[in-house]
Scaffold this motif. Structure first.
Motif, short mmCIF file in Angstrom:
data_model
loop_
_atom_site.label_atom_id
_atom_site.label_comp_id
_atom_site.label_asym_id
_atom_site.label_seq_id
_atom_site.Cartn_x
_atom_site.Cartn_y
_atom_site.Cartn_z
N GLY A 1 56.65 18.56 46.99
CA GLY A 1 56.27 19.76 47.71
C GLY A 1 57.43 20.71 47.88
N THR A 2 57.21 21.77 48.64
CA THR A 2 58.19 22.82 48.82
C THR A 2 58.76 22.81 50.23
OG1 THR A 2 56.37 24.33 49.33
CG2 THR A 2 57.20 24.34 47.07
N VAL A 3 59.87 23.49 50.38
CA VAL A 3 60.59 23.50 51.65
C VAL A 3 59.76 24.15 52.75
CG1 VAL A 3 62.61 24.45 52.83
CG2 VAL A 3 62.85 23.42 50.55
N GLY A 4 59.03 25.20 52.43
CA GLY A 4 58.25 25.89 53.44
C GLY A 4 57.15 25.04 54.05
N ALA A 5 56.68 24.05 53.29
CA ALA A 5 55.63 23.17 53.80
C ALA A 5 56.18 22.08 54.72
CB ALA A 5 54.89 22.53 52.64
N ALA A 6 57.48 21.81 54.64
CA ALA A 6 58.05 20.68 55.36
C ALA A 6 57.91 20.79 56.88
CB ALA A 6 59.52 20.49 54.96
N PRO A 7 58.23 21.93 57.51
CA PRO A 7 58.05 21.99 58.96
C PRO A 7 56.60 21.99 59.40
CG PRO A 7 59.60 23.67 58.19
CD PRO A 7 58.90 23.14 56.99
N VAL A 8 55.69 22.43 58.53
CA VAL A 8 54.29 22.56 58.92
C VAL A 8 53.73 21.22 59.36
CG1 VAL A 8 51.96 23.14 58.12
CG2 VAL A 8 53.91 24.57 57.44
N GLN A 9 54.10 20.16 58.64
CA GLN A 9 53.64 18.84 59.06
C GLN A 9 54.79 17.94 59.49
OE1 GLN A 9 51.62 16.66 56.03
NE2 GLN A 9 53.47 16.30 54.84
N SER B 1 52.52 20.32 63.65
CA SER B 1 53.19 21.47 64.24
C SER B 1 52.13 22.47 64.66
CB SER B 1 54.14 22.13 63.23
OG SER B 1 53.40 22.83 62.23
N ALA B 2 52.56 23.52 65.32
CA ALA B 2 51.62 24.57 65.72
C ALA B 2 51.06 25.32 64.52
CB ALA B 2 52.33 25.56 66.65
N GLU C 1 62.98 12.74 60.27
CA GLU C 1 61.97 13.79 60.28
C GLU C 1 62.68 15.13 60.29
OE1 GLU C 1 58.10 12.08 62.63
OE2 GLU C 1 59.76 12.83 63.85
N ILE C 2 62.01 16.15 59.79
CA ILE C 2 62.66 17.45 59.70
C ILE C 2 62.97 18.02 61.08
CG2 ILE C 2 60.59 18.89 59.59
CD1 ILE C 2 62.04 20.52 57.41
#
Length: 378
Positions: free
Chosen positions: A119-127, A168-169, A135-136
């Motif tokens: 996956g990509t970096v932008g998706a990492a904080p989302v979940q 995450s939110a 964990e991130i």
């Protein structure tokens, strides 16, 4: 902003399912991504963004909306206010594992246990991605994002993202909408400058996974290499020659349950305490204060339990598939639903529902899907 010919999402997702969208755009710069999203939102039509496609489960029918592919890349090293640390600002479309490889090559620690996560970096904080105790949320400083409601770009501190266990939110949980509808443009992490010398590993979960003792010392590169080997054994590193990797990773989340419910599960079920959220501020009105401050109430910690163990002990073994289905559990990992060859989303959803039913019947617990579901229901 570049509009491209839509292609079936089965070609762009690691589960290899999904029909073609009505429209598709690609954005290779942050400014292009902002402009594209503002135009899409102005049209008031269904939409979603696509990075590596590794955490999506997309239905078979054409998607009656727009898909925006995030293709932005780049890593910028920044100073940290903390001695012995450095910050990395990374564009949302950058490959996550490429970022981990870069950080290890630079002698930076904090995300090496998350090597091999697709996956990509932008998706990492989302979940709030994580693996082996990392964990991130532990290294995330802030994100730059664009809000759908206003179209405005802002920088948001990690503490304001509602980061929790695989959530995450910003996350679209199955059956609900995110608390904040926004798209991440860049991510800033703060990592320890440990260099390339050997050092002890602090996390018990990571030490156990890698067979290390408390006093053993290894380099950050050694950790990355061995995590990749461990994940590959479980079919969790993408490989075109291995159908066990045609998955969205862990399809079901490890469940977080109350301590009292955890006690109803067999003692052999692996479990880990989850630190409770404690309110550190006790407010007593001055008019009511009599000089006595009550002790804090004892709060039993919630417990995270192994979904893989629950699945296997409900009678669903690795490699299991329903009759005449092209969807199956991975032969290496009980949490991964895999596409064994042109399986439809309907076949994968049928298998997921069967597993949910077996676990609920045996243990009274409904497992929740980890991927974002688009155009498909369980």
């Amino acid at each position: 902003m570049t509009e491209v010919e839509p292609v079936p999402l089965s070609q762009l997702t690691t589960l290899r399912t999904g029909g073609a969208p009505m429209r598709m755009f690609e954005a290779t710069t942050s400014d292009e991504l902002v402009a594209t999203l503002r135009e899409v939102w102005a049209d008031d039509e269904p939409w979603f963004v696509l990075g590596g496609g590794s955490n999506l489960f997309v239905g078979d029918d054409p998607f009656e909306g727009t898909v925006v592919r995030i293709r932005t890349e780049g890593i910028e090293r920044l100073p940290s206010p903390r001695p012995g640390f450095a910050r990395l600002r990374v564009q949302a479309g950058h490959d996550w594992d490429a970022l981990v490889a870069h950080s290890v090559a630079e002698g930076l620690a904090g995300i090496e246990a998350m090597s091999g996560i697709p996956g990509t970096v932008g998706a990492a904080p989302v979940q709030n991605v994580g693996a082996y105790g990392q964990e991130i949320v532990q290294t995330l400083v802030e994100v730059e994002l664009i809000d759908e409601s206003t179209g405005e770009v802002s920088t948001v501190a990690a503490a304001d993202l509602g980061l929790g266990f695989r959530t995450s939110a910003l996350k679209h949980h199955y059956g609900s909408v995110p608390a904040r509808r926004a798209v991440i443009l860049s991510v800033t992490l703060e990592l320890a400058e440990v260099g390339h010398d050997q050092r002890p590993i602090a996390g018990e979960q990571l030490r156990t996974a890698l067979g290390l003792g408390v006093d053993d010392t290894v380099t950050v590169a050694w950790v990355r290499d061995h995590v990749l080997v461990t994940r590959a054994r479980k079919g969790m590193v993408l490989d075109d020659d291995d159908p066990d990797t045609y998955s969205a990773g862990s399809f079901f989340q490890n469940a977080v349950v109350s301590a009292s419910f955890a006690r109803t599960l067999p003692a052999a079920c692996p479990r880990w305490p989850v630190t409770p959220d404690l309110d550190p501020v006790l407010v007593i009105p001055l008019s009511a204060f009599d000089g006595y401050v009550p002790p804090p109430a004892a709060i039993e910690s919630d417990v995270k339990v192994s979904a893989a163990w629950l699945i296997e002990h409900s009678g669903v073994r690795k490699g299991f598939k329903l009759p005449r289905s092209r969807a199956a559990l991975s032969s290496k990992h009980a949490l991964a639903l895999t596409n064994r060859g042109s399986a439809t989303a309907a076949e994968l959803a049928e298998l997921a529902r069967y597993i949910q039913g077996r676990v609920q019947a045996e243990f009274g617990l409904v497992l929740q899907p980890e991927p974002v579901l688009v155009n498909v229901e369980l």
